[in-house]
Design an enzyme around this catalytic site. Sequence first.
Site, PDB file in Angstrom:
ATOM      1  N   HIS A  68      14.032   1.944  -0.467  1.00  0.00           N
ATOM      2  CA  HIS A  68      14.700   3.227  -0.230  1.00  0.00           C
ATOM      3  C   HIS A  68      14.307   3.746   1.137  1.00  0.00           C
ATOM      4  O   HIS A  68      13.502   3.138   1.847  1.00  0.00           O
ATOM      5  CB  HIS A  68      14.400   4.236  -1.335  1.00  0.00           C
ATOM      6  CG  HIS A  68      12.971   4.659  -1.458  1.00  0.00           C
ATOM      7  ND1 HIS A  68      11.969   3.800  -1.861  1.00  0.00           N
ATOM      8  CD2 HIS A  68      12.352   5.863  -1.247  1.00  0.00           C
ATOM      9  CE1 HIS A  68      10.809   4.452  -1.902  1.00  0.00           C
ATOM     10  NE2 HIS A  68      11.020   5.696  -1.524  1.00  0.00           N
ATOM     11  N   HIS A  84      12.744   6.508   2.437  1.00  0.00           N
ATOM     12  CA  HIS A  84      11.619   7.360   2.826  1.00  0.00           C
ATOM     13  C   HIS A  84      10.746   6.684   3.875  1.00  0.00           C
ATOM     14  O   HIS A  84      10.560   5.462   3.858  1.00  0.00           O
ATOM     15  CB  HIS A  84      10.793   7.747   1.605  1.00  0.00           C
ATOM     16  CG  HIS A  84      11.464   8.800   0.755  1.00  0.00           C
ATOM     17  ND1 HIS A  84      11.079   9.082  -0.537  1.00  0.00           N
ATOM     18  CD2 HIS A  84      12.494   9.652   1.035  1.00  0.00           C
ATOM     19  CE1 HIS A  84      11.845  10.051  -1.023  1.00  0.00           C
ATOM     20  NE2 HIS A  84      12.704  10.410  -0.086  1.00  0.00           N
ATOM     21  N   ASP A 118       7.595   6.416   4.492  1.00  0.00           N
ATOM     22  CA  ASP A 118       6.447   5.593   4.122  1.00  0.00           C
ATOM     23  C   ASP A 118       6.870   4.262   3.507  1.00  0.00           C
ATOM     24  O   ASP A 118       6.015   3.478   3.079  1.00  0.00           O
ATOM     25  CB  ASP A 118       5.496   6.343   3.187  1.00  0.00           C
ATOM     26  CG  ASP A 118       6.128   6.726   1.861  1.00  0.00           C
ATOM     27  OD1 ASP A 118       7.331   7.046   1.846  1.00  0.00           O
ATOM     28  OD2 ASP A 118       5.422   6.709   0.827  1.00  0.00           O
ATOM     29  N   HIS A 119       8.180   3.991   3.523  1.00  0.00           N
ATOM     30  CA  HIS A 119       8.704   2.701   3.075  1.00  0.00           C
ATOM     31  C   HIS A 119       9.485   1.974   4.170  1.00  0.00           C
ATOM     32  O   HIS A 119       9.738   0.776   4.042  1.00  0.00           O
ATOM     33  CB  HIS A 119       9.592   2.889   1.842  1.00  0.00           C
ATOM     34  CG  HIS A 119       8.832   3.377   0.649  1.00  0.00           C
ATOM     35  ND1 HIS A 119       8.449   2.561  -0.387  1.00  0.00           N
ATOM     36  CD2 HIS A 119       8.352   4.612   0.351  1.00  0.00           C
ATOM     37  CE1 HIS A 119       7.780   3.263  -1.278  1.00  0.00           C
ATOM     38  NE2 HIS A 119       7.703   4.518  -0.848  1.00  0.00           N
ATOM     39  N   ASP A 161       9.413   3.484  -5.512  1.00  0.00           N
ATOM     40  CA  ASP A 161       8.961   4.729  -6.123  1.00  0.00           C
ATOM     41  C   ASP A 161       9.777   5.100  -7.354  1.00  0.00           C
ATOM     42  O   ASP A 161       9.754   6.252  -7.798  1.00  0.00           O
ATOM     43  CB  ASP A 161       9.054   5.876  -5.108  1.00  0.00           C
ATOM     44  CG  ASP A 161       8.018   5.775  -4.004  1.00  0.00           C
ATOM     45  OD1 ASP A 161       7.162   4.867  -4.067  1.00  0.00           O
ATOM     46  OD2 ASP A 161       8.065   6.596  -3.070  1.00  0.00           O
ATOM     47  N   HIS A 194       2.736   2.882  -5.045  1.00  0.00           N
ATOM     48  CA  HIS A 194       1.637   3.838  -4.854  1.00  0.00           C
ATOM     49  C   HIS A 194       0.575   3.677  -5.933  1.00  0.00           C
ATOM     50  O   HIS A 194       0.870   3.287  -7.067  1.00  0.00           O
ATOM     51  CB  HIS A 194       2.156   5.280  -4.895  1.00  0.00           C
ATOM     52  CG  HIS A 194       3.020   5.653  -3.740  1.00  0.00           C
ATOM     53  ND1 HIS A 194       2.514   6.136  -2.549  1.00  0.00           N
ATOM     54  CD2 HIS A 194       4.364   5.616  -3.595  1.00  0.00           C
ATOM     55  CE1 HIS A 194       3.523   6.389  -1.720  1.00  0.00           C
ATOM     56  NE2 HIS A 194       4.654   6.073  -2.326  1.00  0.00           N
ATOM     57  N   HIS A 199      14.908   8.891  -7.703  1.00  0.00           N
ATOM     58  CA  HIS A 199      13.939   9.352  -6.709  1.00  0.00           C
ATOM     59  C   HIS A 199      14.683   9.654  -5.419  1.00  0.00           C
ATOM     60  O   HIS A 199      14.550  10.730  -4.827  1.00  0.00           O
ATOM     61  CB  HIS A 199      12.878   8.287  -6.510  1.00  0.00           C
ATOM     62  CG  HIS A 199      11.860   8.590  -5.456  1.00  0.00           C
ATOM     63  ND1 HIS A 199      10.962   9.629  -5.561  1.00  0.00           N
ATOM     64  CD2 HIS A 199      11.588   7.981  -4.266  1.00  0.00           C
ATOM     65  CE1 HIS A 199      10.184   9.657  -4.487  1.00  0.00           C
ATOM     66  NE2 HIS A 199      10.554   8.660  -3.687  1.00  0.00           N
TER      67      HIS A 199
END
Length: 323
Positions: free
Chosen positions: A116, A118, A120-121, A197, A235, A178
């Site tokens: 996805h 975001h 941090d990905h 996530d 995570h 999400h």
Amino acid sequence: WPMLSRRLAALATLHLTSTTTAGSSLCTRIIGVSAFAVSSSLTARSVTARAMSSSTSCSSSPLEVVQFPCLDDNYGYLLHDAATGQTAAVDTPCAATIEKELAKRGWKLTHILNTHHHYDHTGGNFDLKKKEADDDGVTIVGPANEKEKIPGIDVAVGEGDTVSFGSSSARVMDVGGHTLGHIAYYFPEAQKVFCGDALFALGCGRMFEGTPQQFWKSLKNLRDLPDETSVYCAHEYTSSNAKFALSVEPGNQELVARAEQIMEMRARNEPTVPSKIGEEKRTNPFLRVDVSEEIRENVGVTSVDTDEDAFGKVRQAKDNFRG
């Protein structure tokens, strides 16, 4: 020219195929130096990115998985196929950490599989792609419904697609909730799912963009995977997830035992990921909203609430939890 030839030969296997009852049509298009075949279909599609695969202790699969911590609480994953030398990163939380793990093993990155959009990905996408630009390059695969938000994306995939590399293949699953276009990569032969996530050990992602209806459908689809499927989430949230799970289902004895084990593992700084679908079905409150009366009572589910409503109430309870 030899380098370009190798690049084209490797990427020529990247294709999107399907058939209809009336037949099929085939065309080829070039994106940069990436060639792939596309045929439209009413029934199924298959996306084959350059031969990539990886091996773990699963003897029937060549899928090798390396897991390592990134940033504050992310996990990074490298998938490696020793036969071809192909290596994929599942999401890119930190380019420097991924480069270090690659160098440690003498591996060369060939693919990025984003779940996805975001940061941090996807934050390492450009740096990793740029670093490999002078050689065979890196192919970035990501969710079709978020393709405008995936840095450097080459191949957009969605529900029903198959991403294959080496002798391994991943089925792309739509697990939106999400984020709207979130996807997971399920490797049936290796019995592994990389779900970003969407699903966590004893939890699920916050519902930033989706609806309870969308997210509950996504989680049910993940729950339907075989019990022995290993769940590689993004995570290390399991300790806090366990505390919440106990608050809504304290009578679940398997959950109580699992929570104790998790606290012991974290005290030794051991990862609690991956988990198994089977244990998530038995202990994760977000997969149990339709089977546990205890959970439903503790989050205020009423007789007129649907299962989607019940899921939404569990998600809201977790958002407000301060345990």
